[in-house]
Design a protein around this motif. Structure first.
Motif, PDB file in Angstrom:
ATOM      1  N   ALA A 124      70.997  28.290  83.930  1.00  0.00           N
ATOM      2  CA  ALA A 124      70.993  28.124  82.483  1.00  0.00           C
ATOM      3  C   ALA A 124      72.215  28.828  81.921  1.00  0.00           C
ATOM      4  CB  ALA A 124      69.721  28.705  81.876  1.00  0.00           C
ATOM      5  N   SER A 125      72.874  28.186  80.956  1.00  0.00           N
ATOM      6  CA  SER A 125      74.041  28.798  80.318  1.00  0.00           C
ATOM      7  C   SER A 125      73.879  28.740  78.804  1.00  0.00           C
ATOM      8  CB  SER A 125      75.334  28.102  80.752  1.00  0.00           C
ATOM      9  OG  SER A 125      75.309  26.730  80.424  1.00  0.00           O
ATOM     10  N   ALA A 126      74.261  29.823  78.139  1.00  0.00           N
ATOM     11  CA  ALA A 126      74.201  29.918  76.680  1.00  0.00           C
ATOM     12  C   ALA A 126      75.600  29.700  76.135  1.00  0.00           C
ATOM     13  CB  ALA A 126      73.682  31.292  76.275  1.00  0.00           C
ATOM     14  N   HIS A 127      75.690  29.063  74.948  1.00  0.00           N
ATOM     15  CA  HIS A 127      76.990  28.669  74.428  1.00  0.00           C
ATOM     16  C   HIS A 127      77.194  29.065  72.968  1.00  0.00           C
ATOM     17  CE1 HIS A 127      77.911  26.331  78.036  1.00  0.00           C
ATOM     18  NE2 HIS A 127      76.609  26.153  78.077  1.00  0.00           N
ATOM     19  N   GLU A 128      78.457  29.107  72.589  1.00  0.00           N
ATOM     20  CA  GLU A 128      78.853  29.437  71.215  1.00  0.00           C
ATOM     21  C   GLU A 128      78.276  28.442  70.210  1.00  0.00           C
ATOM     22  OE1 GLU A 128      80.956  31.902  69.736  1.00  0.00           O
ATOM     23  OE2 GLU A 128      80.610  32.936  71.621  1.00  0.00           O
ATOM     24  N   SER A 129      78.040  27.204  70.646  1.00  0.00           N
ATOM     25  CA  SER A 129      77.529  26.168  69.744  1.00  0.00           C
ATOM     26  C   SER A 129      76.052  26.364  69.419  1.00  0.00           C
ATOM     27  CB  SER A 129      77.721  24.791  70.373  1.00  0.00           C
ATOM     28  OG  SER A 129      76.963  24.681  71.558  1.00  0.00           O
ATOM     29  N   GLY A 130      75.373  27.304  70.077  1.00  0.00           N
ATOM     30  CA  GLY A 130      73.960  27.544  69.830  1.00  0.00           C
ATOM     31  C   GLY A 130      73.049  26.763  70.762  1.00  0.00           C
ATOM     32  N   CYS A 131      73.615  26.037  71.713  1.00  0.00           N
ATOM     33  CA  CYS A 131      72.789  25.270  72.639  1.00  0.00           C
ATOM     34  C   CYS A 131      72.708  25.988  73.990  1.00  0.00           C
ATOM     35  CB  CYS A 131      73.313  23.852  72.815  1.00  0.00           C
ATOM     36  SG  CYS A 131      74.770  23.723  73.851  1.00  0.00           S
ATOM     37  N   VAL A 132      71.680  25.617  74.743  1.00  0.00           N
ATOM     38  CA  VAL A 132      71.501  26.094  76.115  1.00  0.00           C
ATOM     39  C   VAL A 132      71.622  24.877  77.008  1.00  0.00           C
ATOM     40  CG1 VAL A 132      69.866  27.092  77.762  1.00  0.00           C
ATOM     41  CG2 VAL A 132      70.008  28.004  75.456  1.00  0.00           C
ATOM     42  N   ARG A 133      72.349  25.015  78.098  1.00  0.00           N
ATOM     43  CA  ARG A 133      72.483  23.919  79.054  1.00  0.00           C
ATOM     44  C   ARG A 133      71.828  24.328  80.366  1.00  0.00           C
ATOM     45  NH1 ARG A 133      77.970  23.469  76.654  1.00  0.00           N
ATOM     46  NH2 ARG A 133      77.795  21.754  75.180  1.00  0.00           N
ATOM     47  N   LEU A 134      71.043  23.397  80.924  1.00  0.00           N
ATOM     48  CA  LEU A 134      70.397  23.595  82.215  1.00  0.00           C
ATOM     49  C   LEU A 134      71.153  22.780  83.244  1.00  0.00           C
ATOM     50  CD1 LEU A 134      66.661  23.317  81.114  1.00  0.00           C
ATOM     51  CD2 LEU A 134      68.063  25.375  81.329  1.00  0.00           C
ATOM     52  N   TRP A 135      71.553  23.410  84.345  1.00  0.00           N
ATOM     53  CA  TRP A 135      72.395  22.798  85.373  1.00  0.00           C
ATOM     54  C   TRP A 135      71.671  22.794  86.711  1.00  0.00           C
ATOM     55  CZ3 TRP A 135      77.223  21.321  83.582  1.00  0.00           C
ATOM     56  CH2 TRP A 135      77.641  21.887  82.380  1.00  0.00           C
ATOM     57  N   SER A 136      71.939  21.777  87.499  1.00  0.00           N
ATOM     58  CA  SER A 136      71.446  21.785  88.878  1.00  0.00           C
ATOM     59  C   SER A 136      72.317  22.756  89.667  1.00  0.00           C
ATOM     60  CB  SER A 136      71.518  20.392  89.495  1.00  0.00           C
ATOM     61  OG  SER A 136      72.866  20.043  89.745  1.00  0.00           O
ATOM     62  N   ILE A 137      71.858  23.123  90.822  1.00  0.00           N
ATOM     63  CA  ILE A 137      72.601  24.054  91.671  1.00  0.00           C
ATOM     64  C   ILE A 137      73.894  23.418  92.174  1.00  0.00           C
ATOM     65  CG2 ILE A 137      71.849  23.811  94.066  1.00  0.00           C
ATOM     66  CD1 ILE A 137      71.558  26.983  92.051  1.00  0.00           C
ATOM     67  N   GLN A 138      73.952  22.071  92.144  1.00  0.00           N
ATOM     68  CA  GLN A 138      75.161  21.351  92.553  1.00  0.00           C
ATOM     69  C   GLN A 138      76.189  21.263  91.419  1.00  0.00           C
ATOM     70  OE1 GLN A 138      72.021  19.989  93.030  1.00  0.00           O
ATOM     71  NE2 GLN A 138      71.906  20.576  95.192  1.00  0.00           N
ATOM     72  N   GLY A 139      75.796  21.659  90.214  1.00  0.00           N
ATOM     73  CA  GLY A 139      76.738  21.684  89.100  1.00  0.00           C
ATOM     74  C   GLY A 139      76.633  20.527  88.137  1.00  0.00           C
ATOM     75  N   SER A 140      75.613  19.687  88.250  1.00  0.00           N
ATOM     76  CA  SER A 140      75.470  18.584  87.300  1.00  0.00           C
ATOM     77  C   SER A 140      74.546  19.006  86.152  1.00  0.00           C
ATOM     78  CB  SER A 140      74.936  17.326  87.994  1.00  0.00           C
ATOM     79  OG  SER A 140      73.677  17.580  88.554  1.00  0.00           O
ATOM     80  N   LEU A 141      74.892  18.548  84.948  1.00  0.00           N
ATOM     81  CA  LEU A 141      74.120  18.882  83.751  1.00  0.00           C
ATOM     82  C   LEU A 141      72.791  18.145  83.789  1.00  0.00           C
ATOM     83  CD1 LEU A 141      74.013  20.275  80.966  1.00  0.00           C
ATOM     84  CD2 LEU A 141      75.051  18.200  80.018  1.00  0.00           C
TER      85      LEU A 141
END
Length: 172
Positions: free
Chosen positions: A4-21
């Motif tokens: 999981a990554s947090a961003h300046e835009s206020g959204c959270v992105r969940l990623w697979s371990i392979q790097g795909s969103l």
């Protein structure tokens, strides 16, 4: 496993371990959470918490999504959003046994909140003992005047608003 990554835009992105969103989480509530600074999950990875630069804490239920991310019906659901501090939230954690969320801020305070409702229990260093079983008294810290927003199942995500401040005005 996911990242999981947090961003300046206020959204959270969940990623697979392979790097795909896998998923982008936008806020459901109208509170201006601002840039996200810190993320935390509970031990069983059912709850995802985020703290923002504007002092907000957001709570998502990610359990059904993580069980089967391929099933489109299994969505991530935002549960709560509230103003926890007047300054940036720099750390937070969820204590499952007591069902409390602890937040720390650059304002120098560490506060305790109810995990299901966002009700304020108090701050570390206060003279009275914490009463974690009483959620009937709805109180707020002295510097915060917004009650927690409990997000309902049928809520729709906020639309991304694109502002175009630089537009040609031929009359000027």
């Amino acid at each position: 496993p996911i990242l999981a990554s947090a961003h300046e835009s206020g959204c959270v992105r969940l990623w697979s371990i392979q790097g795909s969103l896998m998923k982008e989480l936008l806020p459901f509530s109208e509170c201006p959470s601002g840039p996200l600074r810190v993320l935390h999950t509970d031990i069983s990875t059912k709850i995802l918490l985020a703290g923002s630069k504007e002092g907000y804490t957001i709570c998502w239920n990610v359990a059904s999504f993580l069980e089967n991310s391929q099933n489109k019906k299994n969505q991530v659901k935002e549960k709560l959003c509230w103003r926890a501090h007047t300054a940036e939230v720099v750390d937070l954690f969820y204590e499952e046994e007591k069902n409390v969320i602890v937040t720390a801020s650059t304002d120098g305070s560490v506060r305790i909140w109810h995990g299901e409702s966002g009700y304020y229990f108090g701050y570390y260093g206060q003279s009275r003992a914490f009463e974690l079983s009483d959620t009937s008294r709805l109180i707020l810290p002295p510097d915060v005047n917004n009650f927690p927003a409990i997000i309902r199942e049928e809520s729709k995500p906020m639309e991304k608003k694109i502002e175009c401040p630089l537009m040609l005005d031929r009359d000027k």
